[in-house]
Write a protein that holds these residues in place. Structure first.
Motif, PDB file in Angstrom:
ATOM      1  N   ALA A 107       0.829  -1.209   0.000  1.00  0.00           N
ATOM      2  CA  ALA A 107       0.000   0.000   0.000  1.00  0.00           C
ATOM      3  C   ALA A 107       0.862   1.258   0.000  1.00  0.00           C
ATOM      4  CB  ALA A 107      -0.935   0.005   1.205  1.00  0.00           C
ATOM      5  N   ILE A 108       1.976   1.222   0.712  1.00  0.00           N
ATOM      6  CA  ILE A 108       2.883   2.379   0.747  1.00  0.00           C
ATOM      7  C   ILE A 108       3.477   2.618  -0.635  1.00  0.00           C
ATOM      8  CG2 ILE A 108       5.094   3.200   1.660  1.00  0.00           C
ATOM      9  CD1 ILE A 108       4.307   1.771   4.322  1.00  0.00           C
ATOM     10  N   ALA A 109       3.891   1.554  -1.310  1.00  0.00           N
ATOM     11  CA  ALA A 109       4.468   1.690  -2.660  1.00  0.00           C
ATOM     12  C   ALA A 109       3.432   2.235  -3.647  1.00  0.00           C
ATOM     13  CB  ALA A 109       5.010   0.348  -3.141  1.00  0.00           C
ATOM     14  N   VAL A 110       2.195   1.716  -3.564  1.00  0.00           N
ATOM     15  CA  VAL A 110       1.124   2.194  -4.447  1.00  0.00           C
ATOM     16  C   VAL A 110       0.893   3.685  -4.210  1.00  0.00           C
ATOM     17  CG1 VAL A 110      -1.356   2.058  -4.933  1.00  0.00           C
ATOM     18  CG2 VAL A 110      -0.011  -0.040  -4.715  1.00  0.00           C
ATOM     19  N   GLN A 111       0.761   4.076  -2.944  1.00  0.00           N
ATOM     20  CA  GLN A 111       0.496   5.493  -2.629  1.00  0.00           C
ATOM     21  C   GLN A 111       1.652   6.388  -3.039  1.00  0.00           C
ATOM     22  OE1 GLN A 111      -2.416   6.837  -1.893  1.00  0.00           O
ATOM     23  NE2 GLN A 111      -3.131   4.746  -2.147  1.00  0.00           N
ATOM     24  N   ASP A 112       2.888   5.917  -2.874  1.00  0.00           N
ATOM     25  CA  ASP A 112       4.050   6.707  -3.282  1.00  0.00           C
ATOM     26  C   ASP A 112       4.018   6.971  -4.787  1.00  0.00           C
ATOM     27  OD1 ASP A 112       6.723   7.949  -2.999  1.00  0.00           O
ATOM     28  OD2 ASP A 112       7.367   6.189  -4.153  1.00  0.00           O
ATOM     29  N   HIS A 113       3.755   5.923  -5.564  1.00  0.00           N
ATOM     30  CA  HIS A 113       3.696   6.103  -7.021  1.00  0.00           C
ATOM     31  C   HIS A 113       2.517   7.003  -7.413  1.00  0.00           C
ATOM     32  CE1 HIS A 113       6.459   2.508  -7.430  1.00  0.00           C
ATOM     33  NE2 HIS A 113       7.042   3.474  -8.111  1.00  0.00           N
ATOM     34  N   LEU A 114       1.386   6.860  -6.729  1.00  0.00           N
ATOM     35  CA  LEU A 114       0.241   7.725  -7.029  1.00  0.00           C
ATOM     36  C   LEU A 114       0.532   9.178  -6.646  1.00  0.00           C
ATOM     37  CD1 LEU A 114      -2.786   5.474  -6.050  1.00  0.00           C
ATOM     38  CD2 LEU A 114      -2.118   6.237  -8.347  1.00  0.00           C
ATOM     39  N   ASP A 115       1.179   9.388  -5.510  1.00  0.00           N
ATOM     40  CA  ASP A 115       1.542  10.755  -5.108  1.00  0.00           C
ATOM     41  C   ASP A 115       2.413  11.412  -6.176  1.00  0.00           C
ATOM     42  OD1 ASP A 115       0.191  10.399  -2.700  1.00  0.00           O
ATOM     43  OD2 ASP A 115       2.037  10.108  -1.507  1.00  0.00           O
ATOM     44  N   ARG A 116       3.417  10.679  -6.592  1.00  0.00           N
ATOM     45  CA  ARG A 116       4.347  11.227  -7.588  1.00  0.00           C
ATOM     46  C   ARG A 116       3.665  11.421  -8.947  1.00  0.00           C
ATOM     47  NH1 ARG A 116       8.736   6.956  -6.911  1.00  0.00           N
ATOM     48  NH2 ARG A 116       9.623   7.911  -8.768  1.00  0.00           N
ATOM     49  N   SER A 117       2.739  10.530  -9.285  1.00  0.00           N
ATOM     50  CA  SER A 117       2.031  10.677 -10.566  1.00  0.00           C
ATOM     51  C   SER A 117       1.159  11.933 -10.557  1.00  0.00           C
ATOM     52  CB  SER A 117       1.192   9.436 -10.883  1.00  0.00           C
ATOM     53  OG  SER A 117       0.040   9.372 -10.060  1.00  0.00           O
ATOM     54  N   MET A 118       0.562  12.234  -9.419  1.00  0.00           N
ATOM     55  CA  MET A 118      -0.296  13.423  -9.345  1.00  0.00           C
ATOM     56  C   MET A 118       0.531  14.706  -9.378  1.00  0.00           C
ATOM     57  SD  MET A 118      -3.112  11.941  -9.661  1.00  0.00           S
ATOM     58  CE  MET A 118      -4.070  13.420  -9.725  1.00  0.00           C
ATOM     59  N   VAL A 119       1.728  14.681  -8.819  1.00  0.00           N
ATOM     60  CA  VAL A 119       2.632  15.831  -8.933  1.00  0.00           C
ATOM     61  C   VAL A 119       2.949  16.064 -10.416  1.00  0.00           C
ATOM     62  CG1 VAL A 119       4.991  16.657  -8.466  1.00  0.00           C
ATOM     63  CG2 VAL A 119       3.624  15.633  -6.626  1.00  0.00           C
ATOM     64  N   ALA A 120       3.224  14.990 -11.127  1.00  0.00           N
ATOM     65  CA  ALA A 120       3.516  15.102 -12.561  1.00  0.00           C
ATOM     66  C   ALA A 120       2.283  15.566 -13.338  1.00  0.00           C
ATOM     67  CB  ALA A 120       4.026  13.767 -13.108  1.00  0.00           C
ATOM     68  N   ALA A 121       1.099  15.081 -12.970  1.00  0.00           N
ATOM     69  CA  ALA A 121      -0.131  15.511 -13.655  1.00  0.00           C
ATOM     70  C   ALA A 121      -0.370  17.004 -13.434  1.00  0.00           C
ATOM     71  CB  ALA A 121      -1.325  14.701 -13.158  1.00  0.00           C
ATOM     72  N   ARG A 122      -0.088  17.491 -12.214  1.00  0.00           N
ATOM     73  CA  ARG A 122      -0.233  18.933 -11.958  1.00  0.00           C
ATOM     74  C   ARG A 122       0.786  19.728 -12.785  1.00  0.00           C
ATOM     75  NH1 ARG A 122      -2.052  16.864  -7.083  1.00  0.00           N
ATOM     76  NH2 ARG A 122      -0.032  16.714  -6.074  1.00  0.00           N
ATOM     77  N   GLY A 123       1.981  19.182 -12.951  1.00  0.00           N
ATOM     78  CA  GLY A 123       2.978  19.831 -13.805  1.00  0.00           C
ATOM     79  C   GLY A 123       2.508  19.890 -15.254  1.00  0.00           C
ATOM     80  N   ALA A 124       1.902  18.805 -15.727  1.00  0.00           N
ATOM     81  CA  ALA A 124       1.361  18.784 -17.096  1.00  0.00           C
ATOM     82  C   ALA A 124       0.252  19.823 -17.240  1.00  0.00           C
ATOM     83  CB  ALA A 124       0.844  17.389 -17.441  1.00  0.00           C
ATOM     84  N   ALA A 125      -0.592  19.944 -16.211  1.00  0.00           N
ATOM     85  CA  ALA A 125      -1.681  20.929 -16.251  1.00  0.00           C
ATOM     86  C   ALA A 125      -1.124  22.349 -16.338  1.00  0.00           C
ATOM     87  CB  ALA A 125      -2.567  20.781 -15.015  1.00  0.00           C
ATOM     88  N   LYS A 126      -0.072  22.629 -15.575  1.00  0.00           N
ATOM     89  CA  LYS A 126       0.545  23.961 -15.627  1.00  0.00           C
ATOM     90  C   LYS A 126       1.141  24.230 -17.008  1.00  0.00           C
ATOM     91  CE  LYS A 126       1.505  24.342 -10.714  1.00  0.00           C
ATOM     92  NZ  LYS A 126       2.517  24.299  -9.661  1.00  0.00           N
ATOM     93  N   ALA A 127       1.755  23.218 -17.603  1.00  0.00           N
ATOM     94  CA  ALA A 127       2.312  23.379 -18.953  1.00  0.00           C
ATOM     95  C   ALA A 127       1.204  23.675 -19.958  1.00  0.00           C
ATOM     96  CB  ALA A 127       3.091  22.121 -19.356  1.00  0.00           C
ATOM     97  N   LEU A 128       0.083  22.974 -19.835  1.00  0.00           N
ATOM     98  CA  LEU A 128      -1.056  23.234 -20.722  1.00  0.00           C
ATOM     99  C   LEU A 128      -1.603  24.644 -20.515  1.00  0.00           C
ATOM    100  CD1 LEU A 128      -2.808  19.787 -20.398  1.00  0.00           C
ATOM    101  CD2 LEU A 128      -1.925  20.765 -22.533  1.00  0.00           C
ATOM    102  N   ASP A 129      -1.658  25.077 -19.255  1.00  0.00           N
ATOM    103  CA  ASP A 129      -2.154  26.425 -18.961  1.00  0.00           C
ATOM    104  C   ASP A 129      -1.250  27.501 -19.572  1.00  0.00           C
ATOM    105  OD1 ASP A 129      -4.297  25.339 -17.605  1.00  0.00           O
ATOM    106  OD2 ASP A 129      -3.441  25.693 -15.605  1.00  0.00           O
ATOM    107  N   LYS A 130       0.038  27.196 -19.725  1.00  0.00           N
ATOM    108  CA  LYS A 130       0.957  28.133 -20.394  1.00  0.00           C
ATOM    109  C   LYS A 130       0.749  28.098 -21.911  1.00  0.00           C
ATOM    110  CE  LYS A 130       4.702  27.331 -17.096  1.00  0.00           C
ATOM    111  NZ  LYS A 130       6.051  26.737 -16.984  1.00  0.00           N
ATOM    112  N   MET A 131       0.489  26.907 -22.440  1.00  0.00           N
ATOM    113  CA  MET A 131       0.387  26.709 -23.888  1.00  0.00           C
ATOM    114  C   MET A 131      -0.891  27.239 -24.506  1.00  0.00           C
ATOM    115  SD  MET A 131       1.594  23.023 -25.285  1.00  0.00           S
ATOM    116  CE  MET A 131       1.513  22.122 -23.766  1.00  0.00           C
ATOM    117  N   VAL A 132      -2.020  26.918 -23.904  1.00  0.00           N
ATOM    118  CA  VAL A 132      -3.318  27.199 -24.522  1.00  0.00           C
ATOM    119  C   VAL A 132      -3.506  28.667 -24.881  1.00  0.00           C
ATOM    120  CG1 VAL A 132      -5.818  27.159 -24.124  1.00  0.00           C
ATOM    121  CG2 VAL A 132      -4.455  25.121 -23.696  1.00  0.00           C
TER     122      VAL A 132
END
Length: 145
Positions: A107-132
C-alpha cells in the motif's frame, strides 16, 4: 501521376491540446476518486492521466502560435510530465497487482507512485495552462479562460 500533398490542418493538433487540458482538469478535480480506483484495481473511467501527445504535433504548431519559444518550452514540459505521470500510474498498478495485499509495504508503494504521478499531472496541467493562451484565435474563444 501527380498526387497533391496532404493538407495540414493545425486545428487537429489544437484540438488534441484542448482535449488534453480538459482531461487533465477533470482528473485533478476528482483526484481522490482516481487514486482510490487505481489503488483498489478498478477502471478509472473518464478520469485519465494527461494524454501523451507527440512532440512533432507541437512542432507543427510552433510557427502558428503567438510566442513560439514559450510554447515549445511548455510543450517540452508537458511531454516530460505526461510521460512521468503515466509511467508512475502504471507502476502503482503493478505494485498493487504484484504486491502482497497483506503487506503494508504494498500500500505504501502504491500510494508513493500515485503521489508522484499526481505531482507530474499537476505539472502537465501547468504546462497546458501556459500553452493554450499562446494558441490564439486558432483555438477559439472557449480556450481563452
Amino acid at each position: 501521376a501527380f498526387a497533391a500533398p496532404p493538407i495540414y490542418d493545425p486545428s487537429i493538433s489544437v484540438y488534441a491540446i484542448l482535449q488534453a487540458q480538459r482531461t487533465t482538469q477533470r482528473l485533478l478535480a476528482d483526484e481522490d476518486t482516481f487514486r482510490t480506483m487505481v489503488a483498489i484495481g478498478l477502471p478509472t473511467g473518464s478520469l485519465q492521466m494527461p494524454p501523451q501527445l507527440l512532440f512533432s504535433s507541437f512542432k507543427k504548431l510552433e510557427d502558428t502560435v503567438s510566442d513560439p519559444g514559450a510554447f515549445m518550452d511548455a510543450a517540452i514540459e508537458y511531454v516530460e510530465y505526461t510521460r512521468d505521470a503515466n509511467d508512475l500510474v502504471e507502476l502503482a498498478a503493478l505494485d498493487r497487482k504484484n504486491g502482497d495485499p497483506n503487506d503494508p509495504r504494498t500500500a505504501i508503494a502504491v500510494q508513493d507512485h500515485l503521489d508522484r504521478s499526481m505531482v507530474a499531472a499537476r505539472g502537465a496541467a501547468k504546462a497546458l495552462d501556459k500553452m493554450v493562451p499562446l494558441l490564439g484565435p486558432v483555438a477559439g474563444p472557449a480556450s481563452m479562460k
